[in-house]
Design an enzyme around this catalytic site. Structure first.
Site, PDB file in Angstrom:
ATOM      1  N   LEU A 108       6.455   1.582   8.264  1.00 33.16           N
ATOM      2  CA  LEU A 108       7.275   0.408   8.557  1.00 33.16           C
ATOM      3  C   LEU A 108       8.747   0.655   8.235  1.00 33.16           C
ATOM      4  O   LEU A 108       9.634   0.173   8.950  1.00 33.16           O
ATOM      5  CB  LEU A 108       6.744  -0.809   7.814  1.00 33.16           C
ATOM      6  CG  LEU A 108       5.343  -1.268   8.260  1.00 33.16           C
ATOM      7  CD1 LEU A 108       4.835  -2.375   7.355  1.00 33.16           C
ATOM      8  CD2 LEU A 108       5.336  -1.700   9.703  1.00 33.16           C
ATOM      9  N   THR A 134       0.848  -1.198   0.000  1.00 33.67           N
ATOM     10  CA  THR A 134       0.000   0.000   0.000  1.00 33.67           C
ATOM     11  C   THR A 134       0.879   1.242   0.000  1.00 33.67           C
ATOM     12  O   THR A 134       2.022   1.179  -0.440  1.00 33.67           O
ATOM     13  CB  THR A 134      -0.963  -0.019   1.202  1.00 33.67           C
ATOM     14  OG1 THR A 134      -0.193  -0.139   2.404  1.00 33.67           O
ATOM     15  CG2 THR A 134      -1.959  -1.167   1.115  1.00 33.67           C
ATOM     16  N   VAL A 189       0.806   4.456   2.611  1.00 30.04           N
ATOM     17  CA  VAL A 189       1.297   5.016   3.872  1.00 30.04           C
ATOM     18  C   VAL A 189       2.053   3.949   4.672  1.00 30.04           C
ATOM     19  O   VAL A 189       3.053   4.247   5.314  1.00 30.04           O
ATOM     20  CB  VAL A 189       0.133   5.619   4.706  1.00 30.04           C
ATOM     21  CG1 VAL A 189       0.636   6.133   6.060  1.00 30.04           C
ATOM     22  CG2 VAL A 189      -0.559   6.740   3.930  1.00 30.04           C
ATOM     23  N   CYS A 190       1.592   2.712   4.590  1.00 26.15           N
ATOM     24  CA  CYS A 190       2.174   1.619   5.390  1.00 26.15           C
ATOM     25  C   CYS A 190       3.689   1.484   5.215  1.00 26.15           C
ATOM     26  O   CYS A 190       4.414   1.386   6.212  1.00 26.15           O
ATOM     27  CB  CYS A 190       1.473   0.304   5.093  1.00 26.15           C
ATOM     28  SG  CYS A 190      -0.287   0.337   5.471  1.00 26.15           S
ATOM     29  N   PRO A 191       4.220   1.486   3.987  1.00 24.45           N
ATOM     30  CA  PRO A 191       5.672   1.333   3.880  1.00 24.45           C
ATOM     31  C   PRO A 191       6.442   2.521   4.458  1.00 24.45           C
ATOM     32  O   PRO A 191       7.565   2.345   4.925  1.00 24.45           O
ATOM     33  CB  PRO A 191       5.924   1.168   2.379  1.00 24.45           C
ATOM     34  CG  PRO A 191       4.705   1.649   1.704  1.00 24.45           C
ATOM     35  CD  PRO A 191       3.574   1.467   2.669  1.00 24.45           C
TER      36      PRO A 191
END
Length: 187
Positions: A51, A44, A46-48
């Site tokens: 993380l 996706t 925003v997730c990377p």
């Protein structure tokens, strides 16, 4: 709903870690602080960013006696595929918990049922398994790793210094407070 000072719900699920898939449990991390970091999905947008930032600060977090466990409703195989195909995600050394049955998301109340995805949520769990901080975000709003580290430092400080509390924006080395009648009206 889970609340502050509640026992964190236990789980045992598959996780992708160190290029293998293995079962992990929250109880495996007793005696350490745990940052349980829920996010919507692999591959996706925003997730990377979140993380990747956690991965960049992972050594600092571990030096504070904490472990990071990221959680999404993806399978461990999807975590591996993302890890193998994204330069950002390749940096991750912490466990990436797989929750395709949505048991963990359900027990922590992060599940968006009609989407089958998790909200962005963070739980700071102490070495005894109690929740000391939690936050939920709309999935369009990324979190701050610096603020997460500050919260971890503050939670550790008050756990180690009974009777003291950390005021707003407290950072290590800053002044703390000792609640008492003598402070009423003087802050």
């Amino acid at each position: 709903m889970v609340n502050i000072n509640d026992k964190a719900p236990e789980f045992t699920e598959d996780a992708y870690i160190n290029n293998e898939i293995k079962k992990i449990s929250l109880s495996d991390y007793r005696s350490r602080w745990v940052i349980l970091f829920f996010y919507p999905a692999d591959f996706t947008f925003v997730c990377p960013t979140e993380l990747g930032e956690l991965a960049d600060h992972y050594d600092e977090i571990k030096s504070l006696g904490a472990e990071v466990i990221s959680v999404s409703t993806d399978t461990a195989f999807v975590h591996k595929a993302w890890h193998d195909n994204s330069e950002t995600i390749k940096k991750i050394k912490f466990p990436m918990l797989a929750d395709p049955a949505r048991r963990v998301c359900t027990s922590y109340y992060t599940l968006i049922e009609h989407e089958g995805l998790s909200l962005r949520a963070t739980f700071l769990i102490d070495p005894e398994g109690k929740i000391k901080a939690l936050e939920f975000h709309d999935n369009s709003i990324g979190r701050s790793v610096q603020e997460l580290i500050r919260k971890l430092q503050a939670a550790k400080f008050v756990a180690e210094h009974k009777g003291e509390v950390c005021p707003m924006n407290w950072k290590p080395g800053a002044k703390t407070l000792k609640p008492g009648l003598d402070l009423i009206g003087k802050i």
